[in-house]
Design a protein around this motif. Structure first.
Motif, PDB file in Angstrom:
ATOM      1  N   ASP A 206       0.839  -1.203   0.000  1.00  0.00           N
ATOM      2  CA  ASP A 206       0.000   0.000   0.000  1.00  0.00           C
ATOM      3  C   ASP A 206       0.875   1.255   0.000  1.00  0.00           C
ATOM      4  OD1 ASP A 206      -2.284   1.525   0.150  1.00  0.00           O
ATOM      5  OD2 ASP A 206      -2.955   0.759   2.095  1.00  0.00           O
ATOM      6  N   PHE A 207       0.280   2.348  -0.445  1.00  0.00           N
ATOM      7  CA  PHE A 207       0.898   3.672  -0.241  1.00  0.00           C
ATOM      8  C   PHE A 207       0.185   4.343   0.918  1.00  0.00           C
ATOM      9  CE2 PHE A 207      -2.665   4.485  -3.102  1.00  0.00           C
ATOM     10  CZ  PHE A 207      -3.259   5.581  -2.510  1.00  0.00           C
ATOM     11  N   GLU A 208       0.798   5.387   1.464  1.00  0.00           N
ATOM     12  CA  GLU A 208       0.101   6.272   2.394  1.00  0.00           C
ATOM     13  C   GLU A 208       0.368   7.697   1.948  1.00  0.00           C
ATOM     14  OE1 GLU A 208       1.369   5.134   6.384  1.00  0.00           O
ATOM     15  OE2 GLU A 208      -0.279   3.700   6.512  1.00  0.00           O
ATOM     16  N   LEU A 209      -0.686   8.426   1.674  1.00  0.00           N
ATOM     17  CA  LEU A 209      -0.587   9.834   1.272  1.00  0.00           C
ATOM     18  C   LEU A 209      -0.366  10.676   2.527  1.00  0.00           C
ATOM     19  CD1 LEU A 209      -1.041  12.300  -0.628  1.00  0.00           C
ATOM     20  CD2 LEU A 209      -3.494  12.035  -0.180  1.00  0.00           C
ATOM     21  N   VAL A 238       7.023  18.769   2.626  1.00  0.00           N
ATOM     22  CA  VAL A 238       7.177  17.909   1.442  1.00  0.00           C
ATOM     23  C   VAL A 238       5.992  16.948   1.371  1.00  0.00           C
ATOM     24  CG1 VAL A 238       9.715  17.935   1.344  1.00  0.00           C
ATOM     25  CG2 VAL A 238       8.560  16.253   2.801  1.00  0.00           C
ATOM     26  N   LEU A 239       5.747  16.417   0.182  1.00  0.00           N
ATOM     27  CA  LEU A 239       4.811  15.292   0.060  1.00  0.00           C
ATOM     28  C   LEU A 239       5.554  14.030   0.473  1.00  0.00           C
ATOM     29  CD1 LEU A 239       3.335  16.100  -3.473  1.00  0.00           C
ATOM     30  CD2 LEU A 239       2.370  16.710  -1.236  1.00  0.00           C
ATOM     31  N   PHE A 240       4.824  13.078   0.983  1.00  0.00           N
ATOM     32  CA  PHE A 240       5.493  11.908   1.563  1.00  0.00           C
ATOM     33  C   PHE A 240       4.655  10.663   1.291  1.00  0.00           C
ATOM     34  CE2 PHE A 240       6.738   9.458   5.478  1.00  0.00           C
ATOM     35  CZ  PHE A 240       8.088   9.368   5.195  1.00  0.00           C
ATOM     36  N   ASN A 241       5.248   9.688   0.619  1.00  0.00           N
ATOM     37  CA  ASN A 241       4.594   8.401   0.391  1.00  0.00           C
ATOM     38  C   ASN A 241       5.213   7.380   1.333  1.00  0.00           C
ATOM     39  OD1 ASN A 241       3.537   5.988  -0.460  1.00  0.00           O
ATOM     40  ND2 ASN A 241       4.221   6.157  -2.589  1.00  0.00           N
ATOM     41  N   ASP A 242       4.476   7.045   2.363  1.00  0.00           N
ATOM     42  CA  ASP A 242       4.985   6.143   3.403  1.00  0.00           C
ATOM     43  C   ASP A 242       4.482   4.731   3.108  1.00  0.00           C
ATOM     44  OD1 ASP A 242       6.333   5.516   5.720  1.00  0.00           O
ATOM     45  OD2 ASP A 242       4.615   5.908   7.003  1.00  0.00           O
ATOM     46  N   LEU A 243       5.236   4.020   2.271  1.00  0.00           N
ATOM     47  CA  LEU A 243       4.793   2.692   1.824  1.00  0.00           C
ATOM     48  C   LEU A 243       4.592   1.748   3.008  1.00  0.00           C
ATOM     49  CD1 LEU A 243       7.173   2.530  -1.208  1.00  0.00           C
ATOM     50  CD2 LEU A 243       4.685   2.547  -1.340  1.00  0.00           C
ATOM     51  N   SER A 244       3.590   0.904   2.892  1.00  0.00           N
ATOM     52  CA  SER A 244       3.216   0.032   4.002  1.00  0.00           C
ATOM     53  C   SER A 244       2.808  -1.332   3.464  1.00  0.00           C
ATOM     54  CB  SER A 244       2.023   0.634   4.757  1.00  0.00           C
ATOM     55  OG  SER A 244       2.372   1.897   5.293  1.00  0.00           O
TER      56      SER A 244
END
Ligand code: CA
Length: 427
Positions: A206-209, A238-244
């Motif tokens: 998954d991604f996390e916006l 910043v934008l951050f994609n915190d993959l999970s």
């Protein structure tokens, strides 16, 4: 500080219609410039501004920088360490130099050729060295959705949630800049109908916006940052994609919280957008009820109206917009996160990254993760090319965009792009 009344200002540099980077933005970043090497940069339209060259030509005198070398470092950390008065002055000076009626650089073709570089020949790099990374859980819609899915739909929020911004310490070593490829992680997961865990590639990636902010001032152990001055210690966003990996997460997280499901890769956008640039877009957050403890009480509105979008692009196909959210939906503000993080005396360092946690809005198309968008895989998303997705597949690209827009002024982040690569063999 740029206020709404500077919205009319124009640059002598061309700013294409719909650009995220008008004169009023002036973000900071690091990029590899052909011939020169790694440099600190700003940006207007499609031109990167080589700050080291600008300083060499004498355009940044009086800003408090020690010399051009401050912009020839590996990251922005040494520049940020000079303090907010210096970054603010550099930004104000850029605003002056690039205003349409200012001729000092505009009419100096020799200096102009050295100081400006088309962004498409620059390879952006990590803007800061992140010392510590903390991930919050500060969106009420996200926390409510997850609570409904995994716990009790009637009591989705845990008792602490409205009293403190819940967070956990993440890992900084695997934070990389937009454009990165991240391998699908291997790990343990326990299929619900099997007695024992299995090992292999995550099947629920998954991604996390999220939006992250970068700490701009070192504090001492024992020092606390008061909520009403916390924004002074934020260098930018910043934008951050915190993959999970949701399957690894649900098996491993009891009782100490996320571990390997969250630390295999997170991606940030390369341009750090300042709070000065976002000032016209300040909005009140939701009413906090019950009232928060005094150390978390704000005097001024602490949220920002930043539209956030996520696009999913399968390999060889077109991007589909799968999420439209907004940073204004946050229950907890950045100032509250920073005040809470330091209230026990925990020290901050320049470059530390604090992230919001997944930013979901109230509508189903505003959910900031596949987990919520597909409601735990039960409602597959239909993409523009007819494909369906419950979670991410190999070679999918996740593209996050963010911008604030009002009265013809658009301040944006550009994009944060991640490519999901196949898992690596573990044998
Ligand atoms: Ca997260």
């Amino acid at each position: 500080m740029i206020s709404a009344n500077k919205a009319h200002l124009r640059s002598w540099l061309e700013v294409p219609a719909g650009s995220d980077f008008p004169l009023q933005n002036l973000p900071f970043g690091m990029g590899h410039v052909p011939v020169c090497g790694l440099r600190a940069l700003s940006r207007i339209g499609d031109q990167a501004i080589n700050l080291a060259a600008l300083a060499e030509w004498g355009y940044l005198k009086g800003t408090g920088i020690p010399g051009p070398d401050i912009f020839r470092q590996e990251t922005l950390n040494p520049f940020i360490s000079l303090g907010k008065p210096v970054w603010s002055k550099v930004r104000e000076r850029l605003l002056e130099i690039f205003s349409e009626d200012n001729a000092e650089l505009r009419d100096h073709s020799g200096a102009r050729a050295r100081c400006l570089v088309p962004v498409d020949v620059v390879t952006m790099a990590m803007p800061v060295q992140v010392g510590d990374y903390t991930d919050f859980y500060a969106s009420i819609d996200h926390a409510t959705n997850v609570g409904k899915m995994f716990r009790d739909p009637e009591h989705a929020l845990l008792p602490n949630w409205k009293h403190l911004p819940v967070g956990y310490h993440g890992r900084s070593s695997s934070i990389v800049v937009s454009g990165a490829g991240i391998h699908r992680p291997n790990g343990q997961r326990k299929p619900p109908d099997e007695p024992l865990p299995v090992f292999g590639p995550s099947t629920l990636l998954d991604f996390e916006l999220e939006v992250g902010f970068i700490v701009g001032r070192q504090t001492a152990m024992g020092e606390t940052i008061p909520v009403n001055r916390a924004e002074q210690d934020i260098f930018g966003l910043v934008l951050f994609n915190d993959l999970s990996a949701r399957d690894i997460q649900s098996w491993e997280y009891v009782p100490l919280g996320p571990f390997l499901a969250k630390n295999f890769g997170s991606v940030i956008s390369p341009w750090v957008v300042t709070l000065e640039a976002l000032q016209p877009f300040r909005v009140p957050g939701p009413r906090q009820d019950p009232p928060v403890l005094p150390y978390l009480r704000h005097e001024q509105p602490g949220n920002f109206d930043i539209r956030l979008e996520v696009y999913l692009q399968p390999e060889g196909s077109v991007p589909s917009r799968i999420c439209s959210s907004n940073f204004r939906h946050m229950y907890w503000s950045m100032a509250q996160m920073l005040a809470h993080h330091t209230v026990n005396g925990c020290n901050m360092r320049v470059g530390d990254l604090l992230a919001s946690g997944t930013i979901s809005g109230p509508e189903p198309d505003s959910y900031g993760s596949m987990l919520e968008l597909s409601w735990r895989g039960t409602r597959p998303l239909k993409l523009a090319d007819g494909q369906e997705r419950r979670f991410l597949e190999d070679m999918d690209q996740v593209i996050m965009k963010g911008y604030a827009e009002m009265d013809g002024l658009r301040i944006g982040f550009g994009e944060c792009r991640t490519t999901l690569l196949p898992s690596k063999s573990w044998t």
